[in-house]
Design a protein around this motif. Structure first.
Motif, PDB file in Angstrom:
ATOM      1  N   VAL A  70      -1.944  -5.101  -3.114  1.00 39.77           N
ATOM      2  CA  VAL A  70      -2.622  -4.809  -1.842  1.00 39.77           C
ATOM      3  C   VAL A  70      -1.851  -5.551  -0.752  1.00 39.77           C
ATOM      4  N   SER A  71      -1.492  -4.841   0.310  1.00 38.50           N
ATOM      5  CA  SER A  71      -0.645  -5.422   1.351  1.00 38.50           C
ATOM      6  C   SER A  71      -1.343  -6.479   2.191  1.00 38.50           C
ATOM      7  N   ASP A  72      -2.653  -6.374   2.382  1.00 32.67           N
ATOM      8  CA  ASP A  72      -3.394  -7.348   3.186  1.00 32.67           C
ATOM      9  C   ASP A  72      -4.817  -7.439   2.653  1.00 32.67           C
ATOM     10  N   LEU A 143       5.359  -4.291  -9.302  1.00 32.74           N
ATOM     11  CA  LEU A 143       4.851  -3.218 -10.149  1.00 32.74           C
ATOM     12  C   LEU A 143       5.709  -1.957 -10.171  1.00 32.74           C
ATOM     13  N   MET A 144       6.664  -1.832  -9.252  1.00 34.13           N
ATOM     14  CA  MET A 144       7.517  -0.641  -9.234  1.00 34.13           C
ATOM     15  C   MET A 144       9.000  -0.990  -9.391  1.00 34.13           C
ATOM     16  N   ILE A 149      12.247  -0.077  -6.896  1.00 31.45           N
ATOM     17  CA  ILE A 149      11.568  -0.621  -5.716  1.00 31.45           C
ATOM     18  C   ILE A 149      11.146  -2.041  -6.074  1.00 31.45           C
ATOM     19  N   GLY A 150      11.990  -2.993  -5.734  1.00 29.85           N
ATOM     20  CA  GLY A 150      11.772  -4.376  -6.124  1.00 29.85           C
ATOM     21  C   GLY A 150      10.670  -5.069  -5.344  1.00 29.85           C
ATOM     22  N   ARG A 151      10.360  -6.263  -5.800  1.00 29.58           N
ATOM     23  CA  ARG A 151       9.308  -7.098  -5.208  1.00 29.58           C
ATOM     24  C   ARG A 151       9.533  -7.299  -3.711  1.00 29.58           C
ATOM     25  N   ALA A 152      10.744  -7.666  -3.316  1.00 26.82           N
ATOM     26  CA  ALA A 152      11.032  -7.922  -1.899  1.00 26.82           C
ATOM     27  C   ALA A 152      10.838  -6.659  -1.062  1.00 26.82           C
ATOM     28  N   ALA A 153      11.214  -5.513  -1.613  1.00 25.03           N
ATOM     29  CA  ALA A 153      11.042  -4.248  -0.889  1.00 25.03           C
ATOM     30  C   ALA A 153       9.566  -3.942  -0.677  1.00 25.03           C
ATOM     31  N   VAL A 154       8.752  -4.153  -1.699  1.00 25.13           N
ATOM     32  CA  VAL A 154       7.311  -3.887  -1.583  1.00 25.13           C
ATOM     33  C   VAL A 154       6.688  -4.827  -0.550  1.00 25.13           C
ATOM     34  N   ASN A 161       3.858   3.064   7.242  1.00 23.20           N
ATOM     35  CA  ASN A 161       4.736   4.043   6.602  1.00 23.20           C
ATOM     36  C   ASN A 161       5.091   3.660   5.165  1.00 23.20           C
ATOM     37  N   ALA A 162       4.328   2.780   4.558  1.00 20.93           N
ATOM     38  CA  ALA A 162       4.642   2.275   3.222  1.00 20.93           C
ATOM     39  C   ALA A 162       4.641   3.377   2.172  1.00 20.93           C
ATOM     40  N   LEU A 163       3.621   4.202   2.155  1.00 15.99           N
ATOM     41  CA  LEU A 163       3.542   5.210   1.102  1.00 15.99           C
ATOM     42  C   LEU A 163       4.655   6.238   1.225  1.00 15.99           C
ATOM     43  N   GLY A 164       5.032   6.576   2.438  1.00 15.21           N
ATOM     44  CA  GLY A 164       6.157   7.479   2.648  1.00 15.21           C
ATOM     45  C   GLY A 164       7.456   6.881   2.147  1.00 15.21           C
ATOM     46  N   GLU A 165       7.667   5.598   2.415  1.00 11.06           N
ATOM     47  CA  GLU A 165       8.886   4.928   1.945  1.00 11.06           C
ATOM     48  C   GLU A 165       8.911   4.815   0.426  1.00 11.06           C
ATOM     49  N   ILE A 166       7.760   4.559  -0.166  1.00  4.63           N
ATOM     50  CA  ILE A 166       7.686   4.487  -1.627  1.00  4.63           C
ATOM     51  C   ILE A 166       8.012   5.858  -2.222  1.00  4.63           C
ATOM     52  N   ALA A 167       7.388   6.896  -1.693  1.00  7.01           N
ATOM     53  CA  ALA A 167       7.644   8.256  -2.190  1.00  7.01           C
ATOM     54  C   ALA A 167       9.105   8.646  -1.993  1.00  7.01           C
TER      55      ALA A 167
END
Length: 180
Positions: A70-72, A143-144, A149-154, A161-167
């Motif tokens: 969870v981001s926040d 988790l990814m 998609i490493g820890r620092a990237a997450v 725009n997080a979900l778009g970047e993950i996708a």
């Protein structure tokens, strides 16, 4: 406003579906919903975002326990969907009530009581029960990692725009946008 989607890896790549979480009341129920969507032991990502305020990812791999990020936490705690994700374990709390009546049975009245004047270090927001909730990210930021998609990237993803970047990193941005 929320956006929720399930991303399930299949033999043909990632498939996305939007989903309603109104009837989901716990992380276990959310994990079961993900398992029903998944194929064999392939991973399923449950993606939740709230209008650029916060996002959450739940990864379910077969019958393994779900992994959550969870981001926040403080912002998510003010949300019905966030409360599903934010377990005591994820927040670093003891799941048992340390002040339960059965633990008080042997007290004779001369003991010092617990110091309730301050919450855990670093916590600046209280939930509805007066429990401290950390501001900022909680959970498994790695988790990814096996998807590139490493820890620092997450941890560096902006909620808007997080979900778009993950996708995009998973190669399924078009699939996710189709259910948006």
């Amino acid at each position: 406003m929320y956006f929720t989607a399930l991303l399930a890896r299949t033999d043909n790549g990632w498939e996305a579906s939007d989903t309603e979480l109104d009837d989901v009341e716990s992380l276990d129920e959310l994990a079961e919903l993900a398992r029903e969507t998944g194929q064999d032991e392939e991973p399923v990502l449950v993606c939740i975002e709230q209008e650029g305020a916060w996002f959450g990812i739940v990864r379910v791999d077969g019958e393994d326990d779900p992994r959550v990020f969870v981001s926040d936490a403080a912002r998510a705690m003010r949300s019905a969907y966030g409360e599903i994700l934010l377990s005591d374990e994820l927040l670093g709390r003891e799941p048992e009530d340390p002040y339960a009546l059965d633990q008080l049975a042997d007290l004779d009245g001369t003991e010092d009581g617990p110091d309730l004047s301050s919450g855990p270090v670093g916590a600046t927001t209280d939930d509805d029960d007066g429990e401290a909730v950390p501001n900022g990210p909680v959970g498994d930021a790695g988790l990814m990692a096996d998807f590139g998609i490493g820890r620092a990237a997450v941890l560096g993803l902006a909620p808007e725009n997080a979900l778009g970047e993950i996708a995009d990193a998973l190669g399924c941005a078009e699939v996710l946008e189709a259910v948006r």
